[in-house]
Every structure is written in C-alpha cells, then in structure tokens.
Design an enzyme around this catalytic site. Sequence first.
Site, PDB file in Angstrom:
ATOM      1  N   TYR A  60     -54.748  13.936 -56.314  1.00  0.00           N
ATOM      2  CA  TYR A  60     -53.290  14.027 -56.322  1.00  0.00           C
ATOM      3  C   TYR A  60     -52.843  14.978 -57.421  1.00  0.00           C
ATOM      4  O   TYR A  60     -53.320  14.892 -58.552  1.00  0.00           O
ATOM      5  CB  TYR A  60     -52.664  12.650 -56.546  1.00  0.00           C
ATOM      6  CG  TYR A  60     -51.160  12.674 -56.654  1.00  0.00           C
ATOM      7  CD1 TYR A  60     -50.368  12.939 -55.546  1.00  0.00           C
ATOM      8  CD2 TYR A  60     -50.533  12.444 -57.869  1.00  0.00           C
ATOM      9  CE1 TYR A  60     -48.988  12.964 -55.640  1.00  0.00           C
ATOM     10  CE2 TYR A  60     -49.152  12.457 -57.976  1.00  0.00           C
ATOM     11  CZ  TYR A  60     -48.374  12.719 -56.859  1.00  0.00           C
ATOM     12  OH  TYR A  60     -47.009  12.750 -56.963  1.00  0.00           O
ATOM     13  N   TYR A  90     -59.153  21.311 -46.667  1.00  0.00           N
ATOM     14  CA  TYR A  90     -60.522  20.820 -46.615  1.00  0.00           C
ATOM     15  C   TYR A  90     -61.335  21.540 -45.548  1.00  0.00           C
ATOM     16  O   TYR A  90     -62.513  21.838 -45.742  1.00  0.00           O
ATOM     17  CB  TYR A  90     -60.547  19.307 -46.368  1.00  0.00           C
ATOM     18  CG  TYR A  90     -59.942  18.522 -47.501  1.00  0.00           C
ATOM     19  CD1 TYR A  90     -60.381  18.694 -48.814  1.00  0.00           C
ATOM     20  CD2 TYR A  90     -58.927  17.609 -47.272  1.00  0.00           C
ATOM     21  CE1 TYR A  90     -59.826  17.970 -49.860  1.00  0.00           C
ATOM     22  CE2 TYR A  90     -58.366  16.880 -48.317  1.00  0.00           C
ATOM     23  CZ  TYR A  90     -58.822  17.069 -49.599  1.00  0.00           C
ATOM     24  OH  TYR A  90     -58.269  16.363 -50.635  1.00  0.00           O
TER      25      TYR A  90
END
Length: 165
Positions: A94, A138
């Site tokens: 985060y 990703y």
Amino acid sequence: MTGTENNSNLNIRIAEKKDVPLILEFIKGIAEFEKLSHLVEATEETLMESMFGERPYAEVFFAELDGVPAGFTVFFHNFSTFVGKQGLYIEDIYVKPEFRGKGLGKAMFLNCIKLAKERNCGRVEWVVLDWNPAREFYEYFGAGPVEGWHIYRMGEDKFTSALEK
C-alpha cells in the site's frame, strides 16, 4: 534497499516494535482504499503479538520518501507441498495516495521478489481485488491469475461450528 531509478530519497526498512501504531495506521489506510474499513479488527496489541511476539507470523517493511513513511508491505512465509519449500505471500502493498506515481509500489514489490530470491523461496503469491488497477502492474512483471483456483476463507466466527460437524 535504498533508492530507485526515480527516487534517490527512497528508503525501504524493516518495521520495528515501535512502529506498531504506524502499521495500524497503514492497515486502516489500505482498508479505506479497498472500501473495507468496516472489517478492520486489528489493534496495536494484536499486531504487537502477531508480528513481534514469541512466534512472529508476519513481517512488515516501510517505504520512506525523504524520511516520511509513504508505503508499507506486509508479508509472511507459506509453504508449497508441490514445490517442496517455502514461498513468500504478500498480504498487502500500500502506498499513501499523496505518494503514488513515484515508483514506491514498484520498489516495494521488487523488494519482495528480491527477498524471496535471497530466502530461496519457490514462489511469491498474493491476491488482487478484481477492480484494482494494480493487476496490470503485476502482469507487466510476468505475474498472472491462477487459472482454476478460487480463494476460500473461513473466519474465526465459524471455527466452533465447523468443529462440531
């Protein structure tokens, strides 16, 4: 790990006991981002025991930009019977909104990959919410969803009834 190609003022450091209030602050931040604040039950006491107690279950590192905590990563080891060795599971990455777009997420993700390599892990795994644009990030690095697998979860509120069946 210090610095990235975009940020020479970036420092990634392992969390210490004194960081527990900061860890909880970041947990609340990611919960708010994911619109799941109502599910946060963690307290400073539970985090202290789970991360720094007699048997630590998770680790945390922070990304600091110019000395300011800007992001965090929570991870732990799992085990693959098929691979026959440990893996690294990323629970959370985060970055606070005001620090996004500066390469911190990339630096923290690659720090996990580096750590997994150093610890001889067979794989790195994590979960991404279906609406989260991080999925493209990703996939850029070669990761992808696991076809044919679904995540199941049982909360502690169901433990007793499961044991009675």
